[in-house]
Design an enzyme around this catalytic site. Structure first.
Site, mmCIF file in Angstrom:
data_model
loop_
_atom_site.group_PDB
_atom_site.id
_atom_site.type_symbol
_atom_site.label_atom_id
_atom_site.label_comp_id
_atom_site.label_asym_id
_atom_site.label_seq_id
_atom_site.Cartn_x
_atom_site.Cartn_y
_atom_site.Cartn_z
ATOM 1 N N LYS A 15 15.330 7.346 7.619
ATOM 2 C CA LYS A 15 16.410 8.354 7.528
ATOM 3 C C LYS A 15 16.376 9.330 8.696
ATOM 4 O O LYS A 15 17.417 9.768 9.171
ATOM 5 C CB LYS A 15 16.295 9.161 6.228
ATOM 6 C CG LYS A 15 16.554 8.359 4.984
ATOM 7 C CD LYS A 15 16.384 9.202 3.744
ATOM 8 C CE LYS A 15 14.965 9.664 3.504
ATOM 9 N NZ LYS A 15 14.006 8.608 3.199
ATOM 10 N N GLN A 213 12.966 11.324 0.720
ATOM 11 C CA GLN A 213 12.487 10.232 -0.151
ATOM 12 C C GLN A 213 13.630 9.229 -0.355
ATOM 13 O O GLN A 213 14.373 9.003 0.588
ATOM 14 C CB GLN A 213 11.969 10.778 -1.493
ATOM 15 C CG GLN A 213 10.689 11.594 -1.394
ATOM 16 C CD GLN A 213 10.916 13.018 -0.960
ATOM 17 O OE1 GLN A 213 11.782 13.696 -1.470
ATOM 18 N NE2 GLN A 213 10.120 13.489 -0.027
HETATM 19 P P1 IMP Z 1 5.127 14.026 -4.285
HETATM 20 O O1 IMP Z 1 6.531 14.078 -3.805
HETATM 21 O O2 IMP Z 1 4.126 14.482 -3.264
HETATM 22 O O3 IMP Z 1 4.953 14.700 -5.608
HETATM 23 O O4 IMP Z 1 4.751 12.477 -4.552
HETATM 24 C C1 IMP Z 1 5.381 11.706 -5.580
HETATM 25 C C2 IMP Z 1 5.617 10.274 -5.123
HETATM 26 O O5 IMP Z 1 6.620 10.265 -4.107
HETATM 27 C C3 IMP Z 1 4.393 9.623 -4.488
HETATM 28 O O6 IMP Z 1 4.419 8.222 -4.785
HETATM 29 C C4 IMP Z 1 4.609 9.822 -2.997
HETATM 30 O O7 IMP Z 1 3.938 8.870 -2.223
HETATM 31 C C5 IMP Z 1 6.126 9.645 -2.926
HETATM 32 N N1 IMP Z 1 6.712 10.338 -1.784
HETATM 33 C C6 IMP Z 1 6.903 11.657 -1.616
HETATM 34 N N2 IMP Z 1 7.494 11.913 -0.444
HETATM 35 C C7 IMP Z 1 7.702 10.734 0.149
HETATM 36 C C8 IMP Z 1 8.318 10.334 1.379
HETATM 37 O O8 IMP Z 1 8.807 11.140 2.177
HETATM 38 N N3 IMP Z 1 8.345 8.993 1.625
HETATM 39 C C9 IMP Z 1 7.854 8.085 0.751
HETATM 40 N N4 IMP Z 1 7.276 8.409 -0.402
HETATM 41 C C10 IMP Z 1 7.208 9.716 -0.707
#
Ligand code: IMP
Length: 401
Positions: A15, A213
């Protein structure tokens, strides 16, 4: 023109590069969700940027950026990003604003994120440990700190003390170094703007909303509980701004294969050497945490689901160049559970039980080859959505239109 550019998979679709490429047609690039868990990598050729909080606008052009209320802001990260840009010759201080209603990620949130993962043990989500979930949770608990709260230092001290009490009592986490956060705030305070002031600027401008994400990590519609803490779907644009926005176009980004970081179901995952070949070819390591990404074949049932719930109007495919030189390319086309064909289960978590039926394609050596054209046509006809651009490499301008 109001456009959203968002991820159709589990994030890391490219992205950052695509948003930067498209940004030259817009006045603003606006981040509407997520926080410094995102790592949007942009290769300009002679330099490379990894955006965690600064929106992915082309820093060489006159585009401006805005961070809306839906984003949780780590003051240290944003300050460092702005400083780094200045160091390499791009002073964006007059080109960036942040909503006064955005919530601040505090040290306690990062500690709790890490502790919660430890306690969950083998049920851990595999978060980025950037304090994202706890910051959003405290917003809902109504104990969060918003940037606007820093205007009144007396009230701010009271709020800090409430958080401190709650964290000590509930989680046995202690923190009282408030001054470091206040100093970080002071460094970026001139960028803060009221959401209504920003609304006026956006109303009469061309705006590109930048997703973080991907739809499959959306807190409601993703593979819950293996998701992030916010709305990565296109629905996050309005909730992230806090007011009505009429979107003209929803552009979904997807990779020619699929990856995810962290735990959770992944029906087309490749293991062992097969997974490793893809990981190395696509340099599939997290831009925020450096973790190796899990890799697999493109999953059409999930892509169709993401298109359906996002209202995707057109798509951009990235990283098809990574697959060049492979003898065979596979695409997951259908799921079955216990031998019975199924449509997407309404509860996405159930896909961990799915067996996948694959279609097989002859590989291509270059994106000019007819084999690649067949692959593109197949995806378009299966999804009913046109692929308008194809990214042909890591650099911003490497795009086929
Ligand atoms: P959090 O957003 O740090 O709470 O993580 C929750 C889930 O989202 C985990 O599996 C992370 O690896 C995934 N995640 C969070 N941000 C990203 C991103 O920018 N790219 C890919 N995966 C993400």
């Amino acid at each position: 023109m109001k456009t959203v550019c968002f991820g159709l998979q589990w994030g890391d679709e490219g992205k950052g590069k695509v948003t930067t490429y498209l940004s030259k047609e817009y006045d603003y690039v606006v981040r509407y969700s997520g926080g410094s868990n995102a790592g949007h990598t942009v290769e300009y050729g002679d330099f490379k940027l990894v955006h965690h909080l600064v929106p992915s606008f082309d820093v060489r052009k006159g585009v401006k950026g805005y961070i809306s209320n839906g984003v949780v802001v780590d003051l240290n990260v944003i300050d460092k990003e702005i400083e780094e840009l200045k160091r390499i010759g791009f002073d964006i201080s007059s080109k960036l604003n942040i909503s006064a209603f955005a919530h601040v990620v505090l040290p306690v949130h990062k500690i709790l994120d890490e502790k919660m993962e430890l306690v969950k043990g083998d049920k851990a989500v595999g978060t980025t440990k950037r304090g994202i979930g706890p910051t959003y949770a405290d917003r809902v608990h109504r104990i969060g700190i918003r940037l606007a709260d820093f205007e009144d230092k007396y009230l701010l001290a009271e709020k800090f003390s409430t958080i401190n009490k709650i964290y000590k009592e509930l989680y046995d986490i202690e923190w009282n170094n408030y001054n470091s956060v206040i100093e970080q705030y002071d460094r970026i305070s001139k960028l803060i703007i009221s959401p209504l002031e920003m609304k006026k600027d956006l109303e009469n401008s061309n705006v590109l909303f930048e997703g973080t994400q991907g739809v499959l990590l959306d807190v409601d519609m993703g593979t819950y509980p293996y998701v992030t803490g916010t709305f990565c779907n296109t629905t996050g644009v309005e909730s992230g701004l806090g007011y009505k926005i009429n979107l003209d176009k929803r552009i979904g980004i997807f990779k020619a294969y699929i990856t995810r970081v962290g735990e959770g179901p992944f029906p087309t995952e490749l293991f062992g050497d097969e997974g490793e070949i893809l990981r190395q070819a696509g340099k599939e390591f997290g831009a925020t945490t450096g973790r190796p990404r899990r890799c697999g074949w493109l999953d059409l049932p999930l892509l169709k689901y993401a298109i359906e719930i996002s209202g995707c109007d057109e798509m951009i495919m990235t990283k098809a160049d990574v697959l060049a030189g492979m003898e065979k390319i596979k695409v997951g086309v259908r799921y079955a559970i216990n031998g019975k064909k199924i449509e997407m289960p309404y509860n996405l978590s159930k896909i961990d039980k799915a067996q996948v039926e694959y279609a097989e394609f002859k590989g291509w050596n270059s994106l000019e080859d007819k084999e690649f054209q067949k692959f593109v046509e197949f995806i378009e006809s299966e999804t009913g959505v046109k692929i308008t651009y194809i990214s042909t490499g890591a650099k911003v301008d490497q795009v086929l239109t």
